[in-house]
Design an enzyme around this catalytic site. Sequence first.
Site, mmCIF file in Angstrom:
data_model
loop_
_atom_site.group_PDB
_atom_site.id
_atom_site.type_symbol
_atom_site.label_atom_id
_atom_site.label_comp_id
_atom_site.label_asym_id
_atom_site.label_seq_id
_atom_site.Cartn_x
_atom_site.Cartn_y
_atom_site.Cartn_z
ATOM 1 N N ASP A 1 0.850 -1.201 0.000
ATOM 2 C CA ASP A 1 0.000 0.000 0.000
ATOM 3 C C ASP A 1 0.876 1.238 0.000
ATOM 4 O OD1 ASP A 1 -2.345 1.604 0.266
ATOM 5 O OD2 ASP A 1 -1.871 1.846 2.391
ATOM 6 N N ASP B 1 2.254 3.719 -3.663
ATOM 7 C CA ASP B 1 1.979 5.154 -3.809
ATOM 8 C C ASP B 1 3.280 5.899 -4.088
ATOM 9 O OD1 ASP B 1 -0.715 4.761 -3.231
ATOM 10 O OD2 ASP B 1 -0.826 6.443 -1.829
HETATM 11 C C1 IPM Z 1 -5.557 1.424 -1.857
HETATM 12 C C2 IPM Z 1 -6.290 2.229 -0.805
HETATM 13 C C3 IPM Z 1 -7.002 1.241 0.093
HETATM 14 C C4 IPM Z 1 -5.960 0.370 0.744
HETATM 15 C C5 IPM Z 1 -7.933 1.883 1.151
HETATM 16 C C6 IPM Z 1 -8.946 2.797 0.517
HETATM 17 C C7 IPM Z 1 -8.606 0.830 1.991
HETATM 18 O O1 IPM Z 1 -5.409 3.047 -0.100
HETATM 19 O O2 IPM Z 1 -6.209 0.744 -2.660
HETATM 20 O O3 IPM Z 1 -4.334 1.468 -1.883
HETATM 21 O O4 IPM Z 1 -5.341 0.774 1.742
HETATM 22 O O5 IPM Z 1 -5.748 -0.726 0.245
HETATM 23 MN MN MN Z 2 -3.348 2.995 -0.839
#
Ligand code: IPM
Ligand code: MN
Length: 357
Positions: free
Chosen positions: A247, A251
């Site tokens: 996660d 990003d």
């Molecule tokens: C993602 C988002 C989700 C996650 C949230 C919205 C639950 O941040 O798809 O990366 O943490 O997986």
């Molecule tokens: Mn995420």
Amino acid sequence: MSFRIALIKGDGIGPEVVDSARAVLDKTAKVFGRTFDYEEALAGGCAIDAVGEPLPSESVRICKSCDAVLLGAVGGTKWDNLPVNIRPEKAILGLRSELGLFANLRPALLHKALAPFSPLRGDIADKGIDLMFVRELTGGIYFGERGVTRGAGGKAAFDTEMYSEAEIERIGRKAFELAMGRRKDVVSIDKANVLESSRLWRETMRRIAAEYPSVKYSEMLVDNAAMQLVINPSRFDVVVTSNLFGDILSDEAAAVTGSIGLIPSASVGEGSFGLYEPIHGSAPDIAGSGKANPTAAILSAAMMLRCSMSLCEEADRIEEAVEKALMSGARTSDMVCADSEKALSTKGMTEAVLSFI
Ligand code: IPM
Ligand code: MN
């Protein structure tokens, strides 16, 4: 041949970008003589408003009856103060586990020609980035035991990171299979110098790696990986990691390519079924203003055609159209990086891509 697609537009900019992706799908269908049938399903904040829960069972039924799901985004400040079990995010987590989508594929791509988009220093960005995150999606701390208790220090809360060998094996195989079709290099990321769950992760990954002798395999601690993604991102091909690390790091990988408005994702299980969504969120601050970048949703649709429908030529056509639009100077406001560049609206950007299909 016709395919059934569940559309979950969701919240914020979700509906705008899904409409763009649908327009591109429809044009592609026309050009290649395919038929896509759509069925809309509610999930997220709009579902809470309409029926009082983030993921109605009817929506899960609709998804299961289709070949694939195309999702915009869920969530927004309006629902931020609701109890955790009826927050919009519950819809995403529920869809992943109900649909058995244990692998999240998140490509991060920076063409050399688009290097100025990247916040990285020129000599690093000029080498380009072409990596694929393979994030475990239905296990680990996101789904482990959790709770609130009371101890000597007052109120206390805990979440549990737990992985079984079976869970690690199946995500490992996904990563190695993907690597076979790419540059044959897998890096597994963990925190094995501290965490027991990471030690099992490493031990299991090594076993899977031995099944793929033609793929180069290495391991990296998560703190070092966070650094390498910024100082040397071109060294990565396939990166496999746990739900939480994936996660966070995916990003970061998206951000170094210049705009998270460009990055699609696929969530898949054992079969061909999958859920496809841009990795950007619902961006409530720009919802309805026509500023949303539809590129990630359009590229998610391309991933859907390739991974769930084996429509590779059609997927290539969409990806090439996006590339041509970008090379011709089409930009939304999140991407404008020179004074001379003018920002297109969501519709304008969609038109630019459509013109190359
Ligand atoms: C993602 C988002 C989700 C996650 C949230 C919205 C639950 O941040 O798809 O990366 O943490 O997986
Ligand atoms: Mn995420």
